[in-house]
Design a protein around this motif. Structure first.
Motif, PDB file in Angstrom:
ATOM      1  N   LYS A  96       0.838  -1.199   0.000  1.00  0.00           N
ATOM      2  CA  LYS A  96       0.000   0.000   0.000  1.00  0.00           C
ATOM      3  C   LYS A  96       0.870   1.245   0.000  1.00  0.00           C
ATOM      4  O   LYS A  96       1.928   1.269   0.632  1.00  0.00           O
ATOM      5  N   LEU A  97       0.404   2.246  -0.707  1.00  0.00           N
ATOM      6  CA  LEU A  97       1.059   3.551  -0.737  1.00  0.00           C
ATOM      7  C   LEU A  97       0.091   4.557  -0.135  1.00  0.00           C
ATOM      8  O   LEU A  97      -0.994   4.772  -0.676  1.00  0.00           O
ATOM      9  N   ASN A  98       0.480   5.115   1.017  1.00  0.00           N
ATOM     10  CA  ASN A  98      -0.400   6.050   1.731  1.00  0.00           C
ATOM     11  C   ASN A  98      -1.781   5.440   1.974  1.00  0.00           C
ATOM     12  O   ASN A  98      -2.813   6.035   1.683  1.00  0.00           O
ATOM     13  N   TRP A  99      -1.769   4.193   2.471  1.00  0.00           N
ATOM     14  CA  TRP A  99      -2.979   3.481   2.898  1.00  0.00           C
ATOM     15  C   TRP A  99      -3.885   3.042   1.748  1.00  0.00           C
ATOM     16  O   TRP A  99      -4.998   2.626   1.960  1.00  0.00           O
ATOM     17  N   LYS A 100      -3.398   3.104   0.522  1.00  0.00           N
ATOM     18  CA  LYS A 100      -4.182   2.650  -0.618  1.00  0.00           C
ATOM     19  C   LYS A 100      -3.384   1.604  -1.387  1.00  0.00           C
ATOM     20  O   LYS A 100      -2.205   1.801  -1.671  1.00  0.00           O
ATOM     21  N   THR A 101      -4.034   0.480  -1.705  1.00  0.00           N
ATOM     22  CA  THR A 101      -3.359  -0.586  -2.434  1.00  0.00           C
ATOM     23  C   THR A 101      -2.883  -0.083  -3.788  1.00  0.00           C
ATOM     24  O   THR A 101      -3.609   0.588  -4.518  1.00  0.00           O
ATOM     25  N   VAL A 102      -1.630  -0.389  -4.102  1.00  0.00           N
ATOM     26  CA  VAL A 102      -1.049   0.012  -5.381  1.00  0.00           C
ATOM     27  C   VAL A 102      -0.693  -1.250  -6.165  1.00  0.00           C
ATOM     28  O   VAL A 102      -0.187  -2.215  -5.602  1.00  0.00           O
ATOM     29  N   GLU A 103      -1.006  -1.274  -7.449  1.00  0.00           N
ATOM     30  CA  GLU A 103      -0.760  -2.448  -8.274  1.00  0.00           C
ATOM     31  C   GLU A 103       0.281  -2.201  -9.353  1.00  0.00           C
ATOM     32  O   GLU A 103       0.705  -3.128 -10.038  1.00  0.00           O
ATOM     33  N   ASN A 104       0.698  -0.954  -9.505  1.00  0.00           N
ATOM     34  CA  ASN A 104       1.649  -0.605 -10.553  1.00  0.00           C
ATOM     35  C   ASN A 104       3.053  -0.453  -9.968  1.00  0.00           C
ATOM     36  O   ASN A 104       3.311   0.502  -9.228  1.00  0.00           O
ATOM     37  N   PRO A 105       3.986  -1.364 -10.288  1.00  0.00           N
ATOM     38  CA  PRO A 105       5.349  -1.257  -9.742  1.00  0.00           C
ATOM     39  C   PRO A 105       6.056   0.030 -10.137  1.00  0.00           C
ATOM     40  O   PRO A 105       7.019   0.428  -9.487  1.00  0.00           O
ATOM     41  N   ALA A 106       5.571   0.686 -11.199  1.00  0.00           N
ATOM     42  CA  ALA A 106       6.226   1.911 -11.670  1.00  0.00           C
ATOM     43  C   ALA A 106       5.671   3.174 -11.019  1.00  0.00           C
ATOM     44  O   ALA A 106       6.100   4.280 -11.342  1.00  0.00           O
ATOM     45  N   ALA A 107       4.725   3.032 -10.097  1.00  0.00           N
ATOM     46  CA  ALA A 107       4.157   4.203  -9.425  1.00  0.00           C
ATOM     47  C   ALA A 107       5.267   5.004  -8.748  1.00  0.00           C
ATOM     48  O   ALA A 107       6.125   4.443  -8.065  1.00  0.00           O
ATOM     49  N   GLU A 108       5.261   6.313  -8.960  1.00  0.00           N
ATOM     50  CA  GLU A 108       6.305   7.175  -8.418  1.00  0.00           C
ATOM     51  C   GLU A 108       6.028   7.546  -6.962  1.00  0.00           C
ATOM     52  O   GLU A 108       4.888   7.852  -6.587  1.00  0.00           O
ATOM     53  N   CYS A 109       7.075   7.541  -6.155  1.00  0.00           N
ATOM     54  CA  CYS A 109       6.977   7.931  -4.750  1.00  0.00           C
ATOM     55  C   CYS A 109       7.598   9.318  -4.569  1.00  0.00           C
ATOM     56  O   CYS A 109       8.341   9.798  -5.414  1.00  0.00           O
ATOM     57  N   MET A 110       7.294   9.924  -3.419  1.00  0.00           N
ATOM     58  CA  MET A 110       7.847  11.238  -3.127  1.00  0.00           C
ATOM     59  C   MET A 110       8.006  11.409  -1.612  1.00  0.00           C
ATOM     60  O   MET A 110       7.553  10.565  -0.829  1.00  0.00           O
ATOM     61  N   GLU A 111       8.642  12.491  -1.238  1.00  0.00           N
ATOM     62  CA  GLU A 111       8.870  12.775   0.180  1.00  0.00           C
ATOM     63  C   GLU A 111       7.548  12.808   0.939  1.00  0.00           C
ATOM     64  O   GLU A 111       6.556  13.352   0.459  1.00  0.00           O
ATOM     65  N   GLY A 112       7.539  12.186   2.124  1.00  0.00           N
ATOM     66  CA  GLY A 112       6.340  12.153   2.942  1.00  0.00           C
ATOM     67  C   GLY A 112       5.493  10.922   2.747  1.00  0.00           C
ATOM     68  O   GLY A 112       4.584  10.657   3.539  1.00  0.00           O
ATOM     69  N   ASP A 113       5.772  10.142   1.697  1.00  0.00           N
ATOM     70  CA  ASP A 113       4.985   8.942   1.436  1.00  0.00           C
ATOM     71  C   ASP A 113       5.239   7.876   2.499  1.00  0.00           C
ATOM     72  O   ASP A 113       6.350   7.742   3.022  1.00  0.00           O
ATOM     73  N   ILE A 114       4.201   7.100   2.771  1.00  0.00           N
ATOM     74  CA  ILE A 114       4.329   5.950   3.663  1.00  0.00           C
ATOM     75  C   ILE A 114       3.923   4.705   2.882  1.00  0.00           C
ATOM     76  O   ILE A 114       2.845   4.648   2.280  1.00  0.00           O
TER      77      ILE A 114
END
Length: 258
Positions: free
Chosen positions: A209-227
């Motif tokens: 999960k990225l910020n409490w939401k399930t993510v299915e794309n390995p290419a999803a971009e992250c940024m500062e502050g993300d959990i």
């Protein structure tokens, strides 16, 4: 105003707009605005939008200093907020401890089954033989009368002082890592010491999960502050993006929790 959107994801725009609405409300009425419980990502966005030292200020409180989910209070600079202004209540679940075991997901499921939104509740605290949770005081009467069962166990809910909260000593373990990129599969790989292929499989299996939401794309971009959280892996927080290495990898300061 438009310049701030570029620092966040398109899907976060509605929440950013909501924060602007809260600020305008305080500016126009010159009175405080109390929000529901915000997750850490929402708190980060609010801090970025409101800033510090302006005419409109804010405070965050979730029941105890180390709370993860917190309510925000936006207020004009003349206002001096008190703990009571955040309207956070603490509730303990009494149940037959000798015969049943109640866990965090069961409590959350039972609370949600009452027809209330997740943002009405703060952290759920689990001790050796105690289970407590923080919630908005505005719904206290409803909670006390309606929460009668967790899982298949009959329970009784009671309101207790915030000073009686179970102490949580869990802290982020900070470290610096290098990631191949800011893609989520690369961050998961670096944070949890996994191969890139293993990280991609976990994401594709909907276990990240990225910020409490399930993510299915390995290419999803992250940024500062993300959990980022991974089932059976723990959690990772991107505290700071420090730059790039000589090999053009991302240098990050992260925090991890098991």
């Amino acid at each position: 105003m438009s310049s701030i959107y570029q620092h966040f994801r398109p899907e976060e725009k509605p929440f950013i707009d909501t924060v602007f609405d809260w600020r305008h409300l305080v500016e126009n009425t010159y009175s405080p605005k109390l929000t529901d419980f915000l997750d850490p990502r929402q708190q980060y966005i609010l801090q970025s939008v409101i800033g510090e030292g302006g005419d409109i200020q804010f405070g965050l409180f979730g029941g105890q200093e180390q709370s993860e989910r917190k309510r925000a209070l936006l207020y004009p600079d003349y206002f001096q907020p008190e703990e009571e202004d955040f309207q956070v209540g603490l509730y303990e679940i009494e149940y037959p401890k000798k015969f049943v075991r109640i866990e965090h997901p069961m409590v959350l499921g039972s609370l949600m089954s009452l027809g209330l939104k997740r943002d009405k509740f703060g952290d759920i605290l689990v001790g050796e033989d105690q289970i407590q949770f923080f919630s908005s005081k505005e719904i206290e009467r409803f909670l006390l009368s309606e929460l009668k069962e967790v899982g298949r166990a009959a329970v009784r809910l009671k309101a207790i002082p915030l000073t009686k909260a179970i102490e949580t000593t869990e802290k982020w373990n900070e470290k610096e890592v290098s990631a191949a990129s800011m893609r989520i599969d690369a961050i998961v790989s670096a944070a949890f010491n996994l191969s890139r292929q293993k990280s991609q499989v976990l994401i594709e299996q909907k276990r990240v999960k990225l910020n409490w939401k399930t993510v299915e794309n390995p290419a999803a971009e992250c940024m500062e502050g993300d959990i980022i959280s991974g089932r059976r892996l723990g959690r990772c927080k991107i505290i700071d993006v420090l730059g790039t290495t000589k090999k053009n990898k991302a240098r990050l300061k992260i925090g991890t929790k098991n």
